[in-house]
Every structure is written in structure tokens, then in C-alpha cells.
Design a protein around this motif. Structure first.
Motif, PDB file in Angstrom:
ATOM      1  N   MET A 309     -11.519  -3.319   1.136  1.00 15.09           N
ATOM      2  CA  MET A 309     -10.153  -2.811   1.243  1.00 15.09           C
ATOM      3  C   MET A 309      -9.176  -3.965   1.105  1.00 15.09           C
ATOM      4  N   GLY A 310      -7.985  -3.645   0.750  1.00 19.00           N
ATOM      5  CA  GLY A 310      -6.950  -4.654   0.605  1.00 19.00           C
ATOM      6  C   GLY A 310      -5.588  -3.996   0.504  1.00 19.00           C
ATOM      7  N   SER A 311      -4.545  -4.785   0.804  1.00 17.20           N
ATOM      8  CA  SER A 311      -3.175  -4.268   0.701  1.00 17.20           C
ATOM      9  C   SER A 311      -2.242  -5.396   0.296  1.00 17.20           C
ATOM     10  N   HIS A 312      -1.121  -5.033  -0.324  1.00 17.00           N
ATOM     11  CA  HIS A 312      -0.133  -6.016  -0.762  1.00 17.00           C
ATOM     12  C   HIS A 312       1.265  -5.460  -0.510  1.00 17.00           C
ATOM     13  N   LYS A 313       2.108  -6.285   0.120  1.00 21.54           N
ATOM     14  CA  LYS A 313       3.468  -5.852   0.416  1.00 21.54           C
ATOM     15  C   LYS A 313       4.298  -5.912  -0.860  1.00 21.54           C
ATOM     16  N   LEU A 314       4.879  -4.797  -1.215  1.00 22.02           N
ATOM     17  CA  LEU A 314       5.715  -4.734  -2.412  1.00 22.02           C
ATOM     18  C   LEU A 314       7.194  -4.926  -2.112  1.00 22.02           C
ATOM     19  N   TRP A 315       7.606  -4.436  -0.918  1.00 22.50           N
ATOM     20  CA  TRP A 315       9.046  -4.500  -0.587  1.00 22.50           C
ATOM     21  C   TRP A 315       9.219  -4.245   0.894  1.00 22.50           C
ATOM     22  N   LYS A 316      10.228  -4.915   1.500  1.00 21.73           N
ATOM     23  CA  LYS A 316      10.580  -4.608   2.886  1.00 21.73           C
ATOM     24  C   LYS A 316      12.072  -4.802   3.073  1.00 21.73           C
ATOM     25  N   ASP A 317      12.626  -4.100   4.068  1.00 20.43           N
ATOM     26  CA  ASP A 317      14.045  -4.213   4.381  1.00 20.43           C
ATOM     27  C   ASP A 317      14.207  -4.093   5.889  1.00 20.43           C
ATOM     28  N   ASN A 318      14.792  -5.122   6.499  1.00 22.50           N
ATOM     29  CA  ASN A 318      15.019  -5.160   7.949  1.00 22.50           C
ATOM     30  C   ASN A 318      13.718  -5.047   8.733  1.00 22.50           C
ATOM     31  N   MET A 319      12.707  -5.768   8.271  1.00 24.31           N
ATOM     32  CA  MET A 319      11.413  -5.768   8.951  1.00 24.31           C
ATOM     33  C   MET A 319      11.031  -7.203   9.284  1.00 24.31           C
ATOM     34  N   PRO A 320      11.654  -7.799  10.288  1.00 23.96           N
ATOM     35  CA  PRO A 320      11.386  -9.215  10.603  1.00 23.96           C
ATOM     36  C   PRO A 320      10.004  -9.472  11.172  1.00 23.96           C
ATOM     37  N   LEU A 321       9.370  -8.412  11.721  1.00 21.71           N
ATOM     38  CA  LEU A 321       8.070  -8.610  12.335  1.00 21.71           C
ATOM     39  C   LEU A 321       6.944  -8.643  11.315  1.00 21.71           C
ATOM     40  N   ILE A 322       7.203  -8.180  10.092  1.00 21.26           N
ATOM     41  CA  ILE A 322       6.175  -8.171   9.052  1.00 21.26           C
ATOM     42  C   ILE A 322       6.469  -9.301   8.077  1.00 21.26           C
ATOM     43  N   GLU A 323       5.672 -10.327   8.146  1.00 22.77           N
ATOM     44  CA  GLU A 323       5.854 -11.475   7.254  1.00 22.77           C
ATOM     45  C   GLU A 323       4.689 -11.632   6.279  1.00 22.77           C
ATOM     46  N   THR A 324       3.556 -10.955   6.571  1.00 23.73           N
ATOM     47  CA  THR A 324       2.363 -11.093   5.723  1.00 23.73           C
ATOM     48  C   THR A 324       2.570 -10.376   4.393  1.00 23.73           C
ATOM     49  N   ASN A 325       2.232 -11.043   3.289  1.00 23.46           N
ATOM     50  CA  ASN A 325       2.402 -10.445   1.963  1.00 23.46           C
ATOM     51  C   ASN A 325       1.161  -9.686   1.501  1.00 23.46           C
ATOM     52  N   TRP A 326      -0.010 -10.073   1.930  1.00 23.59           N
ATOM     53  CA  TRP A 326      -1.229  -9.394   1.492  1.00 23.59           C
ATOM     54  C   TRP A 326      -2.327  -9.531   2.533  1.00 23.59           C
ATOM     55  N   ALA A 327      -3.341  -8.645   2.418  1.00 21.81           N
ATOM     56  CA  ALA A 327      -4.485  -8.691   3.324  1.00 21.81           C
ATOM     57  C   ALA A 327      -5.687  -8.087   2.606  1.00 21.81           C
ATOM     58  N   VAL A 328      -6.851  -8.667   2.789  1.00 23.81           N
ATOM     59  CA  VAL A 328      -8.100  -8.147   2.214  1.00 23.81           C
ATOM     60  C   VAL A 328      -9.161  -8.157   3.298  1.00 23.81           C
ATOM     61  N   GLY A 329     -10.167  -7.294   3.119  1.00 21.31           N
ATOM     62  CA  GLY A 329     -11.225  -7.273   4.113  1.00 21.31           C
ATOM     63  C   GLY A 329     -12.340  -6.327   3.704  1.00 21.31           C
ATOM     64  N   ALA A 330     -13.299  -6.205   4.562  1.00 18.86           N
ATOM     65  CA  ALA A 330     -14.435  -5.310   4.347  1.00 18.86           C
ATOM     66  C   ALA A 330     -14.703  -4.570   5.641  1.00 18.86           C
ATOM     67  N   GLY A 331     -15.127  -3.313   5.500  1.00 14.59           N
ATOM     68  CA  GLY A 331     -15.411  -2.499   6.675  1.00 14.59           C
ATOM     69  C   GLY A 331     -16.825  -1.954   6.633  1.00 14.59           C
ATOM     70  N   VAL A 332     -17.461  -1.887   7.764  1.00 13.19           N
ATOM     71  CA  VAL A 332     -18.825  -1.364   7.869  1.00 13.19           C
ATOM     72  C   VAL A 332     -18.857  -0.320   8.976  1.00 13.19           C
ATOM     73  N   THR A 333     -19.490   0.824   8.652  1.00 13.24           N
ATOM     74  CA  THR A 333     -19.700   1.880   9.649  1.00 13.24           C
ATOM     75  C   THR A 333     -21.181   2.237   9.650  1.00 13.24           C
ATOM     76  N   TRP A 334     -21.771   2.264  10.807  1.00 13.44           N
ATOM     77  CA  TRP A 334     -23.204   2.555  10.893  1.00 13.44           C
ATOM     78  C   TRP A 334     -23.451   3.388  12.146  1.00 13.44           C
ATOM     79  N   ASP A 335     -23.792   4.642  11.917  1.00 17.45           N
ATOM     80  CA  ASP A 335     -24.106   5.530  13.036  1.00 17.45           C
ATOM     81  C   ASP A 335     -25.544   5.276  13.470  1.00 17.45           C
ATOM     82  N   LEU A 336     -25.710   4.728  14.659  1.00 13.77           N
ATOM     83  CA  LEU A 336     -27.045   4.391  15.145  1.00 13.77           C
ATOM     84  C   LEU A 336     -27.738   5.572  15.817  1.00 13.77           C
TER      85      LEU A 336
END
Length: 458
Positions: A309-336
Motif C-alpha cells: 500500500m502507499g499514498s501521496h499527498k496531492l494538495w492540502k489547505d489549512n492543514m498544519p498537522l499534516i506535513e508528510t508528502n508520501w507513505a508506503v508500506g506492507a500489510g499482513v493478515t493471518w487468521d490463526l
């Protein structure tokens, strides 16, 4: 083929093209219609087949849609909001306490206003995101396999419906052929009895035969007329049945003759061909494959599910708490552990496979019996037909002798009428044998998947 013309004034090349299209659309089978032509019309115009064809197309598109499970999903989302007031934190009380500890006489003037705005009441943001399942224990591949099998099942179902309608068409077509032959025969009988009646009247007027002979001829004439009218109604009904099956196309008569009874192969050969070419068995075979895919789907729940998964910030207005421009990662789900649900679902899926196998085995036995039934029907009608050929020659000779005897005054009208009706009954039995042989043979060939072979043969 007959063309129906409508009066149209041509003022341009467009009008001429319109005329050509109009004439083409009004072409109908107003003369002879062969069984092969009727079959083509049925494939083109029958509403049930068209509906079934749309079902195949829908299944094909669903299969293509399932292929999308192999690819990542990319999306864009955005939000703009207006709150009733700014989100703020009032720390002036903390400021005053700090001022007291620091012995500041006027904390508000010295330290300033500590009422901090965290978020303006008007704000917005937009992100693009990607999600890509890269491993699901085989469930994604199994889903596509299932979609492929369902597409093949829809094609198989369409072919089964086409075969069923083809068998009906063969039945209706030869029913019309039989009804028309019976009508022609009844017409000949009526004309023959009519001539005999007039002849009997003249002989009675000349005192050669008693009045009772004339009355016998008159009764026979009435019966012949009634049977002729009934045969004509049978022809009309049979034509309506064919017209309905071929989508409303009109025609005046049929051109395909009855096939002379003959057995082309042994029962064992037909049974082997049935097990190889019958669509019902193919349908069960595809369902068995689908059930096996169901087992794979249930087993996939034992494995972990992994996605990128991944995300990229395209636009923000009056959002001082969000400074990150992008994020990537991997997720795992395993029902034991799921309360043994997976175990029972797998067993249920395996039972479905066993169920289809048993249905397939029984279907093979049923088809062997069904093939034997059609084969025996063909053999029986062939025997009847050959026997009736000889009887027809004898009946024709008998009728000739009865007519000569009556004309010479040594026979009665009852004997002539009886000989005529015997000959008629033999011919009708012969036509009936031809009819039953042809529909049995046609049904057998369609069930073997050899419809084109049958249509081309006739």
C-alpha cells in the motif's frame, strides 16, 4: 423468396439507400422453407436464444472483470470541510501558573496569548493511494479460474438450450411435414370417394345397384370431408408452432423430405459418441471443475494475506498537522484460529465435488439408456416402414380389384370404400413411421453434438 414493395418517393441518394434497407428488411420465406433454413432463422431470431446469448456475453465480461484482481487498485480521494469554529487549545491558565512560578508580574503582557489554534475551521486535503494484494493463499487465482469456468458453463448452458430448441424444431418441422402429407392424402381420398359417389348415383339411377350402395358412398364422402378439414387444421397449427420458434418468419411450405429409415452405426458406437459429445455431460464436467476450485478457495484461508500500500499527498489547505508528502508500506493478515470454520468449509467443498462426481456417473448411465431408447425407436420404425412398403403394394392391388368389381356389378360400394380406407391407413402408418424415425434420429444426432451433420445430411 418474395419482395414486398412500399411506395416511396426518392429525392436523394439517402432515400435510395433507405429503399434498399427497407426492401431487405421485408424479405421473408414466403415459399419453401428447408429444415436447415429454419434452423438458421431460429438461431438468428429466437428470443430465448438471444437472451441466452446475452447471458454468455455478461459472463464473459464478469470473467474479464475478475482478471482485475491481479492488478493494483489506484484511487484519488479528497475532502474539504467547514467547521462551526476553529479547533484550539486555551493554555492561558497554564501561562498564568508559569508566570507565578517565575515571579512575572503581568504574564499576559510578558508571555503573550497562549490560546493556540490547532486547526482552522476551513481546511481541505487530497491524496492518491495504491493497494495491491500480492498474496492471498491462492484465492485470487482460484477466483479467476472460477470465473473462467462460469463463462464456459454459460456457453454450455446456451448450447444445451440451443439443442433443446433444435430438437423441438425438428419435431415441429416433421410434424408439419406429416400433417401436410396427411392433408394431401385426405384430399385424394376425398376426391376418390367423391368420384365414386357420383358414379354410384348414376348406377343407381340406371337401376344397376340398390339405393343402399349410394347411401354408403354418401356417408363415406361426408367422413372423408370431415377428415380433410381436420388435417387442414393440423397443418395450420404445425405451421404456427414453427413460425413461433423461428422468431415470426413466414413461409408457405416445407421443402425438406423425410429421411429413408436406415441404421448407420451400432448401438455401442452411438453410446460411445454420446458419452463424448453430449452437452449435459460437459455441463457436469465443468461443475466438477468449479467444485474443485471451491476447495482451493477454502484452503486459501489457512495462509496469510499480504498487500502493498502507499499514498501521496496531492494538495492540502489549512492543514498544519499534516506535513508528510508520501507513505508506503506492507500489510499482513493471518487468521490463526477461527473456531474450526475453515476445516468444515473445506469438508463441505469436498462433498460438493463428490456430489458432482456421483451425478456425472449416474448421468452416464442415464445417457446410455437414453441412447438405447432412441436407437430402438429408430430400429422399430425402420422395421415398420419396410413392412408397410409391402402392405401398400397389396392394398393398392386390392383397391384396383374392388373398383373393377364394383364397376362390373359384382362388388359393392362398401368393398370399394373399405379398400380405399385400408390403403389410406397403410400410407398414413407409413408416414407415421417416417415421422417417428426422423425425429428420433434428429434428436439422437443433436444429443451427440452432430446437429450440422444431420442438417447437411438431409
Amino acid at each position: 423468396m418474395k419482395l414486398y414493395f412500399k411506395k416511396i418517393v426518392l429525392t436523394s441518394a439517402t432515400s435510395f439507400i433507405y429503399l434498399i434497407v427497407l426492401l431487405s428488411s421485408n424479405i421473408s420465406y414466403s415459399q419453401d422453407l428447408s429444415l436447415k433454413e429454419a434452423h438458421q432463422l431460429m438461431l438468428q431470431k429466437n428470443g430465448d436464444l438471444k437472451a441466452s446469448h446475452y447471458e454468455v456475453n455478461a459472463s464473459k465480461e464478469e470473467m474479464k472483470a475478475t482478471k482485475g484482481l491481479f492488478y493494483p487498485k489506484i484511487s484519488i480521494s479528497g475532502t474539504y470541510m467547514n467547521l462551526d469554529k476553529d479547533i484550539s487549545v486555551d493554555l492561558n491558565h497554564t501561562r498564568d501558573l508559569a508566570g507565578g512560578l517565575l515571579e512575572i508580574s503581568n504574564p499576559a503582557e510578558t508571555l503573550g496569548n497562549w490560546d493556540i489554534t490547532l486547526q482552522d475551521k476551513n481546511f481541505g486535503f487530497a491524496f492518491s493511494s495504491i493497494n495491491w494484494p500480492i498474496f492471498a493463499g491462492g484465492k485470487i487465482k482460484a477466483a479467476y479460474e472460477a470465473a473462467e469456468i462460469k463463462f464456459e458453463l454459460s456457453q454450455n448452458h446456451h448450447q444445451i438450450k440451443e439443442n433443446s430448441l433444435t430438437v423441438n424444431l425438428i419435431n415441429y418441422y416433421y410434424s408439419l411435414k406429416l400433417a401436410k402429407e396427411a392433408e394431401n392424402l385426405r384430399k385424394k381420398v376425398y376426391e376418390t370417394v367423391k368420384i365414386h359417389y357420383h358414379h354410384a348415383e348414376k348406377l343407381y339411377e340406371n337401376g344397376i345397384i340398390p339405393e343402399v350402395e349410394t347411401l354408403n358412398a354418401k356417408v363415406a364422402l361426408s367422413n372423408a370431408k370431415r377428415e380433410l378439414l381436420a388435417a387442414q387444421k393440423d397443418v395450420s397449427l404445425a405451421k404456427s408452432a414453427i413460425k413461433n420458434l423461428v422468431g415470426g418468419s413466414t413461409f408457405s411450405s416445407t421443402s425438406t423430405s423425410f429421411i429413408e429409415p436406415t441404421i448407420l452405426a451400432s448401438l455401442n458406437e452411438f453410446q460411445q459418441q454420446m458419452l463424448q459429445g453430449n452437452e449435459q455431460l460437459h455441463f457436469l464436467e465443468q461443475n466438477k471443475k468449479l467444485a474443485k476450485v471451491g476447495v482451493k478457495v477454502e484452503k486459501s484461508d489457512y495462509y496469510p494475506k499480504v498487500a502493498l500500500m502507499g499514498s501521496h499527498k496531492l494538495w492540502k489547505d489549512n492543514m498544519p498537522l499534516i506535513e508528510t508528502n508520501w507513505a508506503v508500506g506492507a500489510g499482513v493478515t493471518w487468521d490463526l484460529f477461527d473456531g474450526f470454520q475453515r476445516d468444515h468449509k473445506i469438508k463441505a467443498a469436498k462433498y460438493k465435488v463428490s456430489q458432482v462426481k456421483m451425478l456425472e456417473k449416474q448421468a452416464q448411465l442415464n445417457l446410455n439408456t437414453y441412447t438405447e431408447k432412441l436407437y430402438n425407436e429408430m430400429a422399430k420404425q425402420q422395421e415398420q416402414y419396410l413392412s408397410l412398403n409391402n402392405d401398400e403394394k397389396l392394398a393398392e392391388r386390392l383397391k384396383f380389384m374392388r373398383v373393377r368389381a364394383f364397376e362390373e356389378g359384382t362388388g359393392t360400394s362398401l368393398e370399394v370404400i373399405d379398400a380405399t380406407l385400408k390403403q389410406t391407413q397403410i400410407i398414413l402408418h407409413k408416414l407415421n413411421a417416417l415421422y417417428h424415425y426422423n425425429i428420433a434420429y434428429g434428436e439422437l444426432m443433436v444429443s451427440l453434438g452432430k446437429t450440422e451433420t444431420f442438417l447437411n445430411q438431409i
